[in-house]
Scaffold this motif. Sequence first.
Motif, PDB file in Angstrom:
ATOM      1  N   TYR A 278      13.675  91.920 -39.075  1.00 11.77           N
ATOM      2  CA  TYR A 278      13.766  90.983 -40.195  1.00 11.77           C
ATOM      3  C   TYR A 278      14.231  89.613 -39.711  1.00 11.77           C
ATOM      4  CZ  TYR A 278      15.301  88.684 -44.432  1.00 11.77           C
ATOM      5  OH  TYR A 278      15.458  87.783 -45.433  1.00 11.77           O
ATOM      6  N   PHE A 279      13.575  88.609 -40.237  1.00 11.53           N
ATOM      7  CA  PHE A 279      14.033  87.236 -40.017  1.00 11.53           C
ATOM      8  C   PHE A 279      14.023  86.535 -41.364  1.00 11.53           C
ATOM      9  CE2 PHE A 279      11.634  88.699 -36.377  1.00 11.53           C
ATOM     10  CZ  PHE A 279      12.556  88.553 -35.365  1.00 11.53           C
ATOM     11  N   PHE A 280      14.832  85.509 -41.495  1.00 13.87           N
ATOM     12  CA  PHE A 280      14.790  84.738 -42.734  1.00 13.87           C
ATOM     13  C   PHE A 280      13.385  84.188 -42.904  1.00 13.87           C
ATOM     14  CE2 PHE A 280      19.420  84.053 -41.757  1.00 13.87           C
ATOM     15  CZ  PHE A 280      19.856  84.891 -42.758  1.00 13.87           C
ATOM     16  N   PRO A 281      12.926  84.096 -44.129  1.00 16.68           N
ATOM     17  CA  PRO A 281      11.572  83.577 -44.338  1.00 16.68           C
ATOM     18  C   PRO A 281      11.428  82.161 -43.771  1.00 16.68           C
ATOM     19  CG  PRO A 281      12.542  84.370 -46.397  1.00 16.68           C
ATOM     20  CD  PRO A 281      13.593  84.440 -45.369  1.00 16.68           C
ATOM     21  N   GLN A 282      10.300  81.898 -43.205  1.00 17.84           N
ATOM     22  CA  GLN A 282       9.959  80.535 -42.751  1.00 17.84           C
ATOM     23  C   GLN A 282      10.886  79.968 -41.668  1.00 17.84           C
ATOM     24  OE1 GLN A 282       7.109  79.202 -43.857  1.00 17.84           O
ATOM     25  NE2 GLN A 282       6.855  81.000 -45.133  1.00 17.84           N
ATOM     26  N   THR A 283      11.478  80.841 -40.860  1.00 13.27           N
ATOM     27  CA  THR A 283      12.359  80.282 -39.825  1.00 13.27           C
ATOM     28  C   THR A 283      11.694  80.365 -38.460  1.00 13.27           C
ATOM     29  OG1 THR A 283      13.428  82.408 -39.778  1.00 13.27           O
ATOM     30  CG2 THR A 283      14.677  80.600 -40.734  1.00 13.27           C
ATOM     31  N   THR A 284      12.226  79.566 -37.549  1.00 18.41           N
ATOM     32  CA  THR A 284      11.782  79.622 -36.164  1.00 18.41           C
ATOM     33  C   THR A 284      12.831  80.388 -35.365  1.00 18.41           C
ATOM     34  OG1 THR A 284      12.977  77.638 -35.587  1.00 18.41           O
ATOM     35  CG2 THR A 284      10.744  77.338 -36.412  1.00 18.41           C
ATOM     36  N   ILE A 285      12.460  80.760 -34.152  1.00 23.77           N
ATOM     37  CA  ILE A 285      13.427  81.448 -33.290  1.00 23.77           C
ATOM     38  C   ILE A 285      14.632  80.550 -33.050  1.00 23.77           C
ATOM     39  CG2 ILE A 285      13.783  82.440 -30.999  1.00 23.77           C
ATOM     40  CD1 ILE A 285      10.894  83.270 -30.980  1.00 23.77           C
ATOM     41  N   GLU A 286      14.348  79.280 -32.893  1.00 22.95           N
ATOM     42  CA  GLU A 286      15.421  78.304 -32.662  1.00 22.95           C
ATOM     43  C   GLU A 286      16.435  78.340 -33.812  1.00 22.95           C
ATOM     44  OE1 GLU A 286      17.461  76.187 -30.571  1.00 22.95           O
ATOM     45  OE2 GLU A 286      15.425  76.123 -29.761  1.00 22.95           O
ATOM     46  N   GLN A 287      15.910  78.329 -35.035  1.00 20.77           N
ATOM     47  CA  GLN A 287      16.791  78.341 -36.207  1.00 20.77           C
ATOM     48  C   GLN A 287      17.556  79.658 -36.313  1.00 20.77           C
ATOM     49  OE1 GLN A 287      13.758  77.462 -39.056  1.00 20.77           O
ATOM     50  NE2 GLN A 287      14.333  75.303 -39.213  1.00 20.77           N
TER      51      GLN A 287
ATOM     52  N   ARG B 255      22.114  81.978 -21.926  1.00 18.08           N
ATOM     53  CA  ARG B 255      21.340  83.191 -21.769  1.00 18.08           C
ATOM     54  C   ARG B 255      20.091  83.127 -22.652  1.00 18.08           C
ATOM     55  NH1 ARG B 255      21.303  88.069 -19.839  1.00 18.08           N
ATOM     56  NH2 ARG B 255      20.518  89.762 -21.142  1.00 18.08           N
ATOM     57  N   PHE B 256      20.261  82.568 -23.823  1.00 15.36           N
ATOM     58  CA  PHE B 256      19.129  82.395 -24.728  1.00 15.36           C
ATOM     59  C   PHE B 256      18.035  81.565 -24.057  1.00 15.36           C
ATOM     60  CE2 PHE B 256      17.039  79.758 -27.989  1.00 15.36           C
ATOM     61  CZ  PHE B 256      16.429  80.759 -28.732  1.00 15.36           C
ATOM     62  N   THR B 257      18.459  80.471 -23.428  1.00 18.55           N
ATOM     63  CA  THR B 257      17.502  79.609 -22.752  1.00 18.55           C
ATOM     64  C   THR B 257      16.848  80.346 -21.591  1.00 18.55           C
ATOM     65  OG1 THR B 257      19.185  77.948 -23.169  1.00 18.55           O
ATOM     66  CG2 THR B 257      17.233  77.226 -21.978  1.00 18.55           C
ATOM     67  N   ARG B 258      17.683  81.104 -20.865  1.00 15.02           N
ATOM     68  CA  ARG B 258      17.150  81.809 -19.692  1.00 15.02           C
ATOM     69  C   ARG B 258      16.139  82.888 -20.091  1.00 15.02           C
ATOM     70  NH1 ARG B 258      21.255  84.664 -17.229  1.00 15.02           N
ATOM     71  NH2 ARG B 258      22.764  83.176 -18.068  1.00 15.02           N
ATOM     72  N   LEU B 259      16.436  83.546 -21.210  1.00 16.83           N
ATOM     73  CA  LEU B 259      15.560  84.648 -21.633  1.00 16.83           C
ATOM     74  C   LEU B 259      14.177  84.161 -22.074  1.00 16.83           C
ATOM     75  CD1 LEU B 259      18.021  86.975 -23.543  1.00 16.83           C
ATOM     76  CD2 LEU B 259      16.706  87.576 -21.521  1.00 16.83           C
ATOM     77  N   GLN B 260      14.103  82.881 -22.368  1.00 19.45           N
ATOM     78  CA  GLN B 260      12.800  82.348 -22.791  1.00 19.45           C
ATOM     79  C   GLN B 260      11.754  82.565 -21.698  1.00 19.45           C
ATOM     80  OE1 GLN B 260      12.811  78.246 -23.955  1.00 19.45           O
ATOM     81  NE2 GLN B 260      10.680  78.324 -24.606  1.00 19.45           N
TER      82      GLN B 260
ATOM     83  N   ASP C 128       7.279  80.662 -28.162  1.00 16.17           N
ATOM     84  CA  ASP C 128       7.651  79.299 -28.516  1.00 16.17           C
ATOM     85  C   ASP C 128       8.786  79.327 -29.538  1.00 16.17           C
ATOM     86  OD1 ASP C 128       7.927  76.725 -29.304  1.00 16.17           O
ATOM     87  OD2 ASP C 128       5.829  76.410 -29.886  1.00 16.17           O
ATOM     88  N   PRO C 129       9.974  78.893 -29.181  1.00 16.45           N
ATOM     89  CA  PRO C 129      11.118  79.012 -30.108  1.00 16.45           C
ATOM     90  C   PRO C 129      11.010  78.082 -31.309  1.00 16.45           C
ATOM     91  CG  PRO C 129      11.789  77.827 -28.140  1.00 16.45           C
ATOM     92  CD  PRO C 129      10.380  78.280 -27.901  1.00 16.45           C
ATOM     93  N   ARG C 130      10.070  77.160 -31.284  1.00 15.35           N
ATOM     94  CA  ARG C 130       9.964  76.234 -32.412  1.00 15.35           C
ATOM     95  C   ARG C 130       8.854  76.623 -33.391  1.00 15.35           C
ATOM     96  NH1 ARG C 130      12.502  73.371 -28.734  1.00 15.35           N
ATOM     97  NH2 ARG C 130      10.713  73.381 -27.362  1.00 15.35           N
ATOM     98  N   LYS C 131       8.243  77.741 -33.102  1.00 19.86           N
ATOM     99  CA  LYS C 131       7.177  78.192 -33.990  1.00 19.86           C
ATOM    100  C   LYS C 131       7.754  79.130 -35.046  1.00 19.86           C
ATOM    101  CE  LYS C 131       2.535  79.779 -33.407  1.00 19.86           C
ATOM    102  NZ  LYS C 131       1.636  80.570 -32.592  1.00 19.86           N
TER     103      LYS C 131
END
Lengths: 299, 571
Positions: A83-92, A108-113, A119-122
């Motif tokens: 589950y993710f909040f509706p309309q959110t990006t990974i970044e958010q 670690r978040f950055t490294r795991l990319q 794409d964390p902004r999608k």
Amino acid sequence: MIHLTNVTKTFDRFQAIRGVSMTVQKGRIYGLLGSNGAGKTTLLKMMAGIIRPDHGTVLIDGEEVWENPKIKRRIMFLPDHVYFFPQTTIEQMAAFYESIYPSFHRERFTRLQEIFLLDPRKKIHQFSKGMQRQAAFWLAFSTMPDVLVMDEPLDGLDAVVRQKVKNIIVQEVAEREMTVVISSHNLREMEDLCDCIGILHEGEMLFEKELDAMKTDIHKIQVAFRNGIPKQFAEQLNIVYKEQRGSVLLLIVRGEKQEIVSYIKPFQPLIFDILPLTLEEIFIYEMGDVGYAIENIIV
Amino acid sequence: MPSKILSFNRGLFVQNLRSVGWIGIVHFLLWFAAIPLQLLMAYSQQKDGGIYPEWESLYSISAPFQSMIVFTLPVLLAAFLFRYMQGKPSSDFMHSLPVQRAELFCQQVVFGVMLIVIPIVLISLLTVVCRYGLSLSVPLTISDIIRWMWETAIMELFVFAAGVFVGMMTGMSTLQVVFTYILFLFPAGITILLLANTSFLLIGFPAGYYLSKNLETIVPFFRYLNLEAEPLAAGESLIYLLFIMLFLIFAIWLYQKRHSEAATQALAFPVLRPIFKYGVAFCTMLVGGFYFGVTQNQFSWIVFGYVTFSFIGFFIAEMIIEKTWRVFHKWKGYTYFAAAMVVIGILVHLDITGYEKRLPVLEDIRQVYFGSSVYDFVENGERSYVPFEQENQFLKEKENIRAVYAFHQQLVKDQPRSFPSEAQRQVVIGYVFKNGKRMIRQYGVPSEPYFSYYQPILESKEYKKNYYLLLRDQGYSPIRQVAFRHPETSEKTLTIIEPQQIDSFIEALKADLMEEPASAMLDSSKVWQGDIELLQSDGDTILLAWKETYTHVEKWLKDHHLLTKARGNAE
């Protein structure tokens, strides 16, 4: 680390969990196996503090999980439908997790990319199902939990990603002694990952064992004697299964290998082989009568 | 740990802003359209010399639109803020977070309160700016605007709190909205239904007496519409605030008891299911009885209404709970309900409390009340107007007390079943006892068979003197003018202005009124031949029917050669 004592849960009139007790040691990977509707998800949700048991206790480090933010901050729960909040990006979502979980690790978040290649902004909802699951893993691993509870996490992932995820899990467990509880209906998938296996059937824990101990604990023996089988031969053995093919006796026996060898040797058998069992065989013999009920998880 | 509960969580706040923040914007825009925009429009009208709207308060600017905002937006807000509880994945997710439910609840409620209060405050400020900045010539003052701000905020918060409270009991957002509205109507609705149905079952039960006028103040919607005329009193504000607190406290308590698996279920707590099921069956049963009682006036139809409506209600409730229409195999529950209702019906029918047969002891009565309506029996009730003919009266004279008592005795003996019908007359008999207690009964009867009971009361001096305003001591100001009007055209046929003539005419009229037989008082339509209009010195008029029985009047007219003129016949 995780301690369930005599836990029960009833939905309406359906008793989903009937007096389950289980223990997961720190730094272990616990595989919770069971066919559909066995109660795996319910049990996991209790560990994550989502469902409150009707009776019994769910403790992590000696503290009740339910409504306990201190403990829940250290747990990550990965549901079967992420589950993710509706309309959110990974970044958010990452920003949200960061505000909720003090252990969230930006670097670690950055490294795991690099590993997940998303794409964390999608917007997450534009991702495919498998990619969404990867996103969930990415976020979960970034929070550096002490306890990771996952409900059928590898379903819908391709072989490459599956391996990646498994590697990360094993690594985390080795490096920081993360405790993992994984549910699955597939024994094979769990075999190379878990230290410990519990089998849940119709809301009851049928069986709980460490895999290593299980493998060293049960043996297949083939013996033959010159003058037939000695009368007292079987008496001292813990026999699970017995079959006679001509003069050869086939036994599945519980116990230390060394003890069994030193017990049988004095009978001076003509043939004496002691063989390891495959995991599947172990289950079938261990489970005995109820084995048929869980056959489908041993495919 | 209250500090913990009130702690602010940035992540949740940002998330709320993202997912429900738009409601705040919509809220602001709606109010903007409802008030400041109207003021701006009025301003441009004023500049062009157009007609100026007469607004006496902020409510009169756009009352229907305002009430729509107050009763929809907060409900939607409550539904959206707690939407996460009503879906399985989102409920699991939110409840897996390391946030206690109380904290989560407070976070959501505080956010909701902000979305309600901030736009209202902003609109109030904008209104002040428009009102004074544009120097509009409307009679709106700062205190009007503050009153509006306070009352609107209280009302919206009340609706919101109710929505949140209801949301805890259901696992579906749509039902949350529906149940919230039902909650608002329920107290008044169930009161009306119970009283009306009791009056069908218990002979003599005066439903109207208990249906007091303040019933509409307990329907928030009506109360809101009435705010323009009647501002929230301090005590009322306090009650609303108390309800807001109670709703939220119960909501938080329920939330902590609520299982997360309640998401998507119609009723979040299993205990609510039988209550809901039988409650709905009971209410629809009353609706059925009410409907057929009002339309058919027959006991068999009322029973038919009870059976069909409760049956339908029971299974609809079951359908809502089970979320399928295939519920008819669960008929057993309905039989339990039906059995219980039959028992209650029999108990009511047997009149175990002796309600229908109860007669007071004659010696205990201080005064009686007799009339056709229950409303004047109210204690210390002040009448807003003085009728020309007062049917409902308190009587103190021994003979009248005895006459009314005799009438009541007969009615208790006859037990006439009272149904609203045109062929019937309502008889209301009330007692005020020497110890201050009161008792009231209402019956619907045809007047003819009971005429002999009516007669002594209606023709008594005490009753008569109170019946006609004209006969009351100091009941009216001096009469300046008397006019006769034609029964069909209502045209003035005769006017008397000579003071001496007026005096003698009034004497004749009074004599007629005193001698008027009960039969004419009970049915004035047959003997009516015109209107008599008496203009008082204070400008008020008294209207009376000119009845054929008025012999003194007729004689007076004859003596003054005015009879044909008064009748409107050409001479």
